[in-house]
Design a protein around this motif. Sequence first.
Motif, PDB file in Angstrom:
ATOM      1  N   PHE A 203     -40.527 110.811  53.163  1.00  0.00           N
ATOM      2  CA  PHE A 203     -41.061 110.567  51.833  1.00  0.00           C
ATOM      3  C   PHE A 203     -40.882 109.124  51.392  1.00  0.00           C
ATOM      4  CE2 PHE A 203     -40.188 115.186  51.627  1.00  0.00           C
ATOM      5  CZ  PHE A 203     -41.473 115.616  51.321  1.00  0.00           C
ATOM      6  N   SER A 204     -39.970 108.409  52.012  1.00  0.00           N
ATOM      7  CA  SER A 204     -39.758 107.008  51.656  1.00  0.00           C
ATOM      8  C   SER A 204     -40.868 106.150  52.263  1.00  0.00           C
ATOM      9  CB  SER A 204     -38.386 106.531  52.149  1.00  0.00           C
ATOM     10  OG  SER A 204     -38.236 106.818  53.531  1.00  0.00           O
ATOM     11  N   ARG A 205     -41.110 104.986  51.664  1.00  0.00           N
ATOM     12  CA  ARG A 205     -42.170 104.102  52.140  1.00  0.00           C
ATOM     13  C   ARG A 205     -41.854 103.536  53.515  1.00  0.00           C
ATOM     14  NH1 ARG A 205     -43.849 100.573  46.732  1.00  0.00           N
ATOM     15  NH2 ARG A 205     -44.517 102.371  45.459  1.00  0.00           N
ATOM     16  N   THR A 206     -40.587 103.293  53.776  1.00  0.00           N
ATOM     17  CA  THR A 206     -40.158 102.814  55.084  1.00  0.00           C
ATOM     18  C   THR A 206     -38.963 103.642  55.526  1.00  0.00           C
ATOM     19  OG1 THR A 206     -38.565 101.186  54.240  1.00  0.00           O
ATOM     20  CG2 THR A 206     -40.874 100.484  54.440  1.00  0.00           C
ATOM     21  N   GLU A 207     -38.535 103.423  56.771  1.00  0.00           N
ATOM     22  CA  GLU A 207     -37.380 104.155  57.290  1.00  0.00           C
ATOM     23  C   GLU A 207     -36.060 103.546  56.842  1.00  0.00           C
ATOM     24  OE1 GLU A 207     -38.005 104.263  61.515  1.00  0.00           O
ATOM     25  OE2 GLU A 207     -38.919 106.249  61.398  1.00  0.00           O
ATOM     26  N   VAL A 208     -36.123 102.436  56.105  1.00  0.00           N
ATOM     27  CA  VAL A 208     -34.893 101.793  55.655  1.00  0.00           C
ATOM     28  C   VAL A 208     -34.123 102.708  54.712  1.00  0.00           C
ATOM     29  CG1 VAL A 208     -33.934  99.859  54.362  1.00  0.00           C
ATOM     30  CG2 VAL A 208     -35.785  99.485  56.004  1.00  0.00           C
ATOM     31  N   ASP A 209     -34.836 103.308  53.762  1.00  0.00           N
ATOM     32  CA  ASP A 209     -34.204 104.216  52.809  1.00  0.00           C
ATOM     33  C   ASP A 209     -34.477 105.654  53.250  1.00  0.00           C
ATOM     34  OD1 ASP A 209     -33.349 102.114  51.165  1.00  0.00           O
ATOM     35  OD2 ASP A 209     -35.341 101.998  50.254  1.00  0.00           O
ATOM     36  N   LEU A 210     -33.427 106.383  53.497  1.00  0.00           N
ATOM     37  CA  LEU A 210     -33.568 107.743  54.004  1.00  0.00           C
ATOM     38  C   LEU A 210     -33.979 108.706  52.899  1.00  0.00           C
ATOM     39  CD1 LEU A 210     -33.265 109.848  56.244  1.00  0.00           C
ATOM     40  CD2 LEU A 210     -30.827 109.984  55.696  1.00  0.00           C
ATOM     41  N   ASN A 211     -35.139 109.325  53.083  1.00  0.00           N
ATOM     42  CA  ASN A 211     -35.626 110.386  52.195  1.00  0.00           C
ATOM     43  C   ASN A 211     -36.486 111.285  53.069  1.00  0.00           C
ATOM     44  OD1 ASN A 211     -36.535 112.044  50.182  1.00  0.00           O
ATOM     45  ND2 ASN A 211     -37.436 110.430  48.923  1.00  0.00           N
ATOM     46  N   MET A 212     -35.885 112.322  53.645  1.00  0.00           N
ATOM     47  CA  MET A 212     -36.533 113.095  54.697  1.00  0.00           C
ATOM     48  C   MET A 212     -36.353 114.598  54.475  1.00  0.00           C
ATOM     49  SD  MET A 212     -36.019 112.726  58.842  1.00  0.00           S
ATOM     50  CE  MET A 212     -34.304 113.293  58.861  1.00  0.00           C
ATOM     51  N   LEU A 213     -37.437 115.325  54.675  1.00  0.00           N
ATOM     52  CA  LEU A 213     -37.421 116.783  54.619  1.00  0.00           C
ATOM     53  C   LEU A 213     -37.762 117.311  56.001  1.00  0.00           C
ATOM     54  CD1 LEU A 213     -37.249 119.415  52.930  1.00  0.00           C
ATOM     55  CD2 LEU A 213     -39.720 119.178  52.528  1.00  0.00           C
ATOM     56  N   SER A 214     -36.937 118.232  56.506  1.00  0.00           N
ATOM     57  CA  SER A 214     -37.110 118.748  57.856  1.00  0.00           C
ATOM     58  C   SER A 214     -37.235 120.273  57.835  1.00  0.00           C
ATOM     59  CB  SER A 214     -35.913 118.354  58.729  1.00  0.00           C
ATOM     60  OG  SER A 214     -35.729 116.952  58.747  1.00  0.00           O
ATOM     61  N   PHE A 215     -38.100 120.788  58.718  1.00  0.00           N
ATOM     62  CA  PHE A 215     -38.261 122.221  58.891  1.00  0.00           C
ATOM     63  C   PHE A 215     -38.001 122.567  60.354  1.00  0.00           C
ATOM     64  CE2 PHE A 215     -40.927 121.024  55.335  1.00  0.00           C
ATOM     65  CZ  PHE A 215     -40.658 121.996  54.399  1.00  0.00           C
ATOM     66  N   GLY A 216     -37.382 123.709  60.604  1.00  0.00           N
ATOM     67  CA  GLY A 216     -37.108 124.106  61.981  1.00  0.00           C
ATOM     68  C   GLY A 216     -37.255 125.596  62.181  1.00  0.00           C
ATOM     69  N   LEU A 217     -37.758 125.974  63.360  1.00  0.00           N
ATOM     70  CA  LEU A 217     -37.933 127.374  63.729  1.00  0.00           C
ATOM     71  C   LEU A 217     -37.363 127.597  65.118  1.00  0.00           C
ATOM     72  CD1 LEU A 217     -39.262 130.192  63.098  1.00  0.00           C
ATOM     73  CD2 LEU A 217     -41.263 129.343  64.363  1.00  0.00           C
ATOM     74  N   SER A 218     -36.469 128.583  65.252  1.00  0.00           N
ATOM     75  CA  SER A 218     -35.878 128.937  66.542  1.00  0.00           C
ATOM     76  C   SER A 218     -36.270 130.362  66.911  1.00  0.00           C
ATOM     77  CB  SER A 218     -34.348 128.831  66.501  1.00  0.00           C
ATOM     78  OG  SER A 218     -33.916 127.503  66.394  1.00  0.00           O
ATOM     79  N   ILE A 219     -36.635 130.557  68.172  1.00  0.00           N
ATOM     80  CA  ILE A 219     -36.923 131.879  68.709  1.00  0.00           C
ATOM     81  C   ILE A 219     -35.853 132.193  69.749  1.00  0.00           C
ATOM     82  CG2 ILE A 219     -38.577 133.303  69.959  1.00  0.00           C
ATOM     83  CD1 ILE A 219     -40.789 131.569  68.842  1.00  0.00           C
ATOM     84  N   GLY A 220     -35.189 133.328  69.598  1.00  0.00           N
ATOM     85  CA  GLY A 220     -34.066 133.658  70.461  1.00  0.00           C
ATOM     86  C   GLY A 220     -34.228 134.964  71.200  1.00  0.00           C
ATOM     87  N   ALA A 221     -33.698 135.002  72.416  1.00  0.00           N
ATOM     88  CA  ALA A 221     -33.606 136.230  73.203  1.00  0.00           C
ATOM     89  C   ALA A 221     -32.130 136.525  73.424  1.00  0.00           C
ATOM     90  CB  ALA A 221     -34.322 136.071  74.541  1.00  0.00           C
TER      91      ALA A 221
END
Length: 329
Positions: free
Chosen positions: A105-123
Amino acid sequence: MLAFVFLIAQTAIAQEGMPIYSDYLTDNYYLIHPSMAGAANCAKIRVTGRQQWFGDDDAPSLLTANINGRIGESNSGIGAIFYSDKNGYHSQSGVYLTYAHHIMFSRTEVDLNMLSFGLSIGALQYKLDETAFIDEPFDPIIAGIEQSATDFNIDFGFSYFLYNFYAHATVKNMLKNDGVNSNENGLYVYDNPREFLLSAGNVFQKYGSEWSFEPSLMFMYKDGTKESSIDINGKAFKQMDFGVLWGGISYRRSLDGAEYQDGTEIASQNLQYVTPFLGINYDQFMFAYTYSYQANSVVYNNGGFHQLTLGFNFACKKERYHCNCPAVN
């Protein structure tokens, strides 16, 4: 007797899916939050070994190994987790494969503003070894063989980073465990292993100081048994010539009490763990030791829970963010 049943129940419930201890505090957040796959500047390998109650036969033990990293220069990450969990005559093993995506979400990577999504499939494969029971008095339920069953499940979660602040929310074991209806030998404790995890923390550092401090919290709720607990954590980092020395302490308390008979009276206690840990980062390597002590009046064993964690970082990129965010930079 009620206290003993309480202790056994706590252990058995922890066996539904990969148990959640305090190993996430040893730079191992991906182990419980799929959204952390590829979130860091380095690809990471982490291996842990945990042993409970030294000296007791068939005491619970856990081995985990995981790897995660970015896919090239993209905003996506992948990972894999392998684990083996043993508890007496019960055991389980499993593998999870993860895909995560990270949105800046930040204009550059200098300032950290990040949203992450993750999906795991397990056996997951569950086993119950009944071969040791064949010399016992006849019981029609005991087959005298090694029973096994396989199940599949899904974990989903997100993480948010804003400068030195972070928050995670994950739903583990989203699917119901249908195997309970088809297996009569107790391989599954219940058909709803769903768990909800919420955690948040912030890293504080005085300008120019070699020290930084990270308080954090984690709340865990088990949908099948309506149990909840909270972790209160404190962590400190010290910049050294050879790398980083870090350590801290975690306190876990169940928010649900269990009754037991104390003489002629009925008393109640909440499950409590006190967990100090110590680690070191040297070049691209990481080593950590964790010890957990169960601080209850009535316990099965006064021995502690020992765990070692080994880590290796590779394919590292230059630190992208001007923040004190050790899980990412």
